[in-house]
Structure formats: structure tokens, C-alpha cells
Design an enzyme around this catalytic site. Structure first.
Site, mmCIF file in Angstrom:
data_model
loop_
_atom_site.group_PDB
_atom_site.id
_atom_site.type_symbol
_atom_site.label_atom_id
_atom_site.label_comp_id
_atom_site.label_asym_id
_atom_site.label_seq_id
_atom_site.Cartn_x
_atom_site.Cartn_y
_atom_site.Cartn_z
ATOM 1 N N ARG A 53 -4.184 -57.529 0.847
ATOM 2 C CA ARG A 53 -4.323 -56.794 -0.401
ATOM 3 C C ARG A 53 -3.339 -55.628 -0.365
ATOM 4 N NH1 ARG A 53 -6.582 -60.359 -2.870
ATOM 5 N NH2 ARG A 53 -8.722 -60.372 -3.664
ATOM 6 N N ASP A 103 3.397 -60.231 -0.835
ATOM 7 C CA ASP A 103 2.813 -61.067 -1.887
ATOM 8 C C ASP A 103 1.771 -60.293 -2.685
ATOM 9 O OD1 ASP A 103 2.617 -63.729 -3.103
ATOM 10 O OD2 ASP A 103 0.580 -63.746 -2.276
ATOM 11 N N GLU A 137 -0.487 -54.594 -9.548
ATOM 12 C CA GLU A 137 -0.015 -55.945 -9.862
ATOM 13 C C GLU A 137 -0.194 -56.205 -11.347
ATOM 14 O OE1 GLU A 137 -1.933 -58.821 -7.329
ATOM 15 O OE2 GLU A 137 -1.380 -57.754 -5.522
ATOM 16 N N HIS A 140 1.809 -62.557 -5.965
ATOM 17 C CA HIS A 140 0.425 -62.837 -5.530
ATOM 18 C C HIS A 140 0.112 -64.326 -5.700
ATOM 19 C CE1 HIS A 140 -3.789 -60.964 -4.856
ATOM 20 N NE2 HIS A 140 -3.754 -62.198 -4.410
#
Lengths: 331, 331
Positions: free
Chosen positions: A238, A262, A267, A286
Site C-alpha cells: 500500500r 504499483d 491514487e 495499482h
């Protein structure tokens, strides 16, 4: 599981705004009443009387606002590995069960991580840059065999990463809540407080931990400075586990040799964010675990859980709400 | 090995133009007289009286022109896996021994190939393009586990590729000169004439064969059309095994889904060559096996071979000059 399971339970599905009902869920129509929500308002309207809440949006903040309407809720299922978005204080202190999608994303994420490790070692990023300019520049690159990886988070995903990395010749240590001896998947597993002692040995540091009060901000400037200058950070856990400003500085000033990211504090990663252009940094949206067919696999898993719950059988992947993840004994 | 080994043999090292004497070779100075050549002219001057020729330039054409000056030559060692540049007709029909660098590049090349497989599956190339434009575009990507690979060439490099690929869950078949049953490294090994029958099953086709009369042009339009439209070609063998024009067409017209190319018919790949910009194609500069320290490792291997030769012991990695590679029984 002492609560009575009704004959035709009510399931509310909380999806991301604009997202359709997940494929395959309609097969539950005979066994359950299905409702849908996309935000706080529609969740407030669909939670009263609902026995089950299936959350497919791992970024949602709607649950906190709608929680007072959860009058019959017995079980929340999150179709994600991380449950940080749903594990609000109200859920933690309630007797509502919480389960997650443990298992579905492990292998695909491990493949992504292994790919990033090899891409760094073989300098694929520079190959691409040179190709854009049609430049033929021979370089010597690193071997993967014999390199050392440190996987922070020794849950299902961290273990799968360790298994794949060891299969191709890396030495892999783990960091878990507490030290463990004779672990089958790791060379050694150290406690979280040993992180800075283990970081200087690692060529690749992989963040595969859940976001909890303990892991939030774990990779701050101090931790990043403990890494070797030749090491790379890979974050598939995360975003908020890493302090973004410190990471940007670490990359720009060469405290570390690169990052594959990622997940991010914000986000989608905003336009003009410095991470887009940080040196030796690769960004993905992600999606490390999102293999073709993952939505179907998640719903299959939920349906199987639902059948267990309806028969009064114990649920798989029960989250330890105090810790914020599925405990090892529940595997 | 019936020829007499002199007390202080003469070794000529044929290097690429401008290349220095390989590091570490000076440790032979007490046991041998060392000479250096970089082209046909200097090779003509240094071959007379030389007992050993060590060729470090895998692109050289000098040997053919200087061959008549090889009056004492007993042994040629190539510091490369492919010996196509030195295996000229004159060498083939002579009683000069030929050895190669088998073993040194196997694992690094296998790591490169595995990295390319994962990079294709996880769409790393598009991630990188999107990052240049600061665009956040989530996609679902492929799993590696369960995919099928076909390795063309079941020598030391092909086997190492198969071992690594199987370790992460691919199913791997091989193509060799002739069919073999119960192979330890491959699911199955088929004969070269079965190539087009096996190609339609493969998600990844890896060219790991030596360049011989049999393999030159093996991947022509017919073979490329046998591949799945979703398959990718990875060439770490030699460029001329693939017909370049056919490959360009295959990529441009979508007969195949991509290519990772480390070797080319013409190297360096010329500016404005269509392969630089072919769809879904990644290019590297003939460096898949060249790990940091490879020059030292190659010279260590040559020195070890030289000591064996001087003691009259059989050499390792003896090339079967009829076939053009080290035979399996010599491993």
C-alpha cells in the site's frame, strides 16, 4: 457465528462509482436478495436490513459515513487483499465478521515482483530508453542468482514472492510482526523492529505488508537511508507504508538505486507528481495482481464463502480485526 | 590430442579492434608466449608458430583470411557460446581442436529470457510508455503460471532457460536436433522437423540454438506464421536464425504479438532499421549473457583449459565440428 442466518439473506454490494454488478454474482439471485451501492448515499439506502456487505472498492470511504445504517450486518467481505479501507474503528469494535480475498492475487503479484527484480538487474529500463533513440549501447548487467531480497510482510503474498524469488536463486529474508524460526518460505524471518538492521543487506526490498497502524509510514527517511545505495525498492503493498516525500528524495539524491511502484499514497498518481519522473523509477497503475479473469475469480471466491456462511460453516480468510490482516493460523 | 605440447607454447589472442588484452591473461606469461591480433593483418603476423588461438571477438572474419599462416595451430578456444565465426570450412576439416565458453553465459541468459517473459505478460513495456506521458491506465495482465514455452535449442543455454521457466510455473518443451524421451529439463523434446507442429502451442518461443547450416533461416515466414497470434518470440541465439524481413512483417502485420531481440543479422542494429520501431518489440545490444565480471570469468575458464591442455588432459567443451556445437555427451 452465533447469529441466525436468514432464509434469503440480503447482500449489499459496494462497488466503485460507475462499476457494474460484478460478473457472476447474479447466480446468487435465488439464494439472496442483491442490492447495490456506489457511494455513501446509496450505501445508506441499501445497508438497512442487509446481512452481508461485499466491498469491491478498495478505496472507498463510504462505509464510515453509512455505518449507522448497518442494523443487521453480520459479515463484510472485501474482494481485495488489503482491508484498510473497510477496517474502520466501528467495524473493528463490532462483532461483524470481516473476510478478504487472500489467495487470489498472491501468485500474479509475485510474478510482477520477480519481473521487476529481473528488469532492474538486466537494465531493461535503459534498453527501452536507448531503443527510443535507436542507440546500440552494450552494457554489462547484474546477475539475479545470488542477490539478496528482503520481503517486508510475511503473509500469503510475501510468501509467494519469497517462493518465486528463491526458485530463481535469490536469498530471501522476511520481516513479520514477530521473529520466527525455521520458516519454510524464508531464509529467516525477523521482527519488524529489526527492519533497519536487515535493510543494509538487501539488494531488493519488497513491501508486501498490509496497511496497519504499525506499517503506516514504516519506510521513512531513516529506513530508506538504511538501504544500500545499489538497492531497489518494490512496493506492491500500500502506498502509505512508504513516506512519499522521503522516497522522492531517496531517488533523486541516490540514497537508493531505483524503485518499482504499483501503489501510491494518492491514487491515481496525480499528474506532474515527482514520482512519474524520479530517476530509475517505474510506475504501474495499482495492477500488479490484476490478472485477466481476476474479477470472476474474486466473485467465485465470494460465492463459495457465501455458501459456507449460509450453511453455518466457518468462513475462510477471517481477518484478525485487531491486527488488520488474516492471521497465519487461519490459513 | 596426439600432438606434442611445447614447453612454452605460443598463444595468439584475436580480439575485437581496439580491445585490450583480456584482464587476467597476463598470469599465463610465465607458461606461454602471448601475442595479440585484432584483424586479418595482425593475425597473419601472429599466427605463424602459434599453438593456441584464443578468439574473443565473436564477429571476426579475420580467421579465414589469415588461416594459411596457421602452421603450428593445435587448438582454438572461442570465449563465446556460439562458434559460428570461427567454425570456417578450413577449421572444420583440419585436426585443430575447437572449444567454447559453454557454461559461463547460461544462467545470466536464462535470467534475461525469464525477465522478458514476465515483462511481456505484465505489459511492462506499456507501463513504461504510459509513464512517459504521466498517464494512469489500469489494465488486466497475463499470468505467467500455466503458460507454455518452446525453447528451440536444447543445449546448455536452452536447458537453463527451461529450468528457470519451469521453476516459475511455465510448461516448457524443447526442440533439438533429434527427439529425446524422458528429458530431465523439458516436458518433451521434439526433433527440428517437428518445429512447425509444436509452434502453435507456445505462448513464448525462445531461440537458443547455435547458428549452423540447419538453423540459419529456420524462423522464416512459414515458421512465424505457425506461431499463435498472441505468442512472443525471444531471440538470444544468433540473428541469422530468424529471417529479418519475415520477422518485421510478422510484427507489423500482427502474425505474432511481440518480440524481444538481443541478436540481429546485422550488429549493431543499423539506425532506422524497422526492428527499432516494430510494434511490441524490445531490442537489446547483444548483451543478454554479459553479466558484470563476464570477461574475467571467460579468461579464468580459458586459463583452466590451457592448464589442462598443457598437462595433456582432455579439454572441456570440445565442439563437435560437424554439428557446430558442444555435444551433449561432452557435458
Amino acid at each position: 457465528m452465533t447469529q441466525r442466518v436468514p432464509d434469503k439473506p440480503v447482500i449489499t454490494v459496494l462497488a466503485a462509482p460507475g462499476e457494474a454488478l460484478p460478473p457472476g454474482l447474479d447466480s446468487l439471485a435465488e439464494m439472496a436478495a442483491l442490492r447495490q451501492a456506489w457511494d455513501a448515499e446509496s450505501l445508506r439506502a441499501t445497508l438497512p436490513g442487509a446481512h452481508v456487505l461485499c466491498v469491491t472498492d478498495f478505496r472507498t470511504g463510504a462505509l464510515r459515513q453509512a455505518w449507522p445504517c448497518a442494523d443487521r450486518l453480520q459479515w463484510i467481505h472485501a474482494t481485495s487483499a488489503g482491508v484498510d479501507a473497510v477496517l474502520i474503528a466501528e467495524v473493528r469494535t463490532s462483532d461483524v465478521l470481516l473476510t478478504n480475498a487472500r489467495g487470489i492475487f498472491d501468485r500474479p503479484i509475485a510474478e510482477y515482483v520477480l519481473g521487476q527484480i529481473i528488469a532492474f538487474a538486466k537494465d531493461f529500463h535503459r534498453n527501452w530508453e536507448l531503443q527510443q533513440r535507436q542507440e546500440w549501447v552494450h552494457r554489462d548487467t547484474e546477475r539475479v542468482q545470488g542477490k539478496r531480497a528482503l520481503v517486508v510482510g510475511a503473509g500469503a503474498i510475501g510468501r509467494e514472492i519469497a517462493r518465486l524469488a528463491r526458485a530463481v536463486g535469490l536469498t530471501v529474508e522476511g520481516i513479520a510482526r514477530s521473529e520466527r524460526s525455521a520458516d519454510p518460505d524464508f531464509e529467516a524471518v525477523y521482527a519488524a523492529h529489526d527492519l533497519c538492521a536487515r535493510l543494509p543487506d538487501a539488494d531488493f526490498v519488497i513491501v508486501a505488508a498490509p496497511l496497519t497502524q504499525t506499517t503506516r509510514g514504516l519506510f521513512d527517511a531513516v529506513a530508506l537511508r538504511c538501504m544500500k545505495r545499489t538497492a531497489r525498492l518494490i512496493n506492491i503493498g500500500r502506498g502509505p507504508i512508504v513516506v512519499t516525500d522521503a522516497l522522492v528524495q531517496a531517488l533523486q539524491e541516490g540514497w537508493i538505486a531505483g524503485a518499482a511502484l504499483d501503489v501510491f499514497e494518492e491514487e491515481p498518481l496525480p499528474e506532474n507528481h515527482p514520482l512519474w519522473r524520479a530517476p530509475n523509477t517505474v510506475v504501474s497503475a495499482h495492477m500488479a495482481g490484476d490478472f485477466l479473469g481476476w474479477r470472476e475469480a474474486l466473485i467465485e471466491q465470494f460465492i463459495e464463502q457465501f455458501r459456507r456462511w449460509r450453511r453455518g460453516e466457518p468462513l475462510h480468510n477471517l481477518v484478525d480485526k485487531g491486527r488488520g490482516y488474516v492471521g497465519a493460523t487461519k490459513e
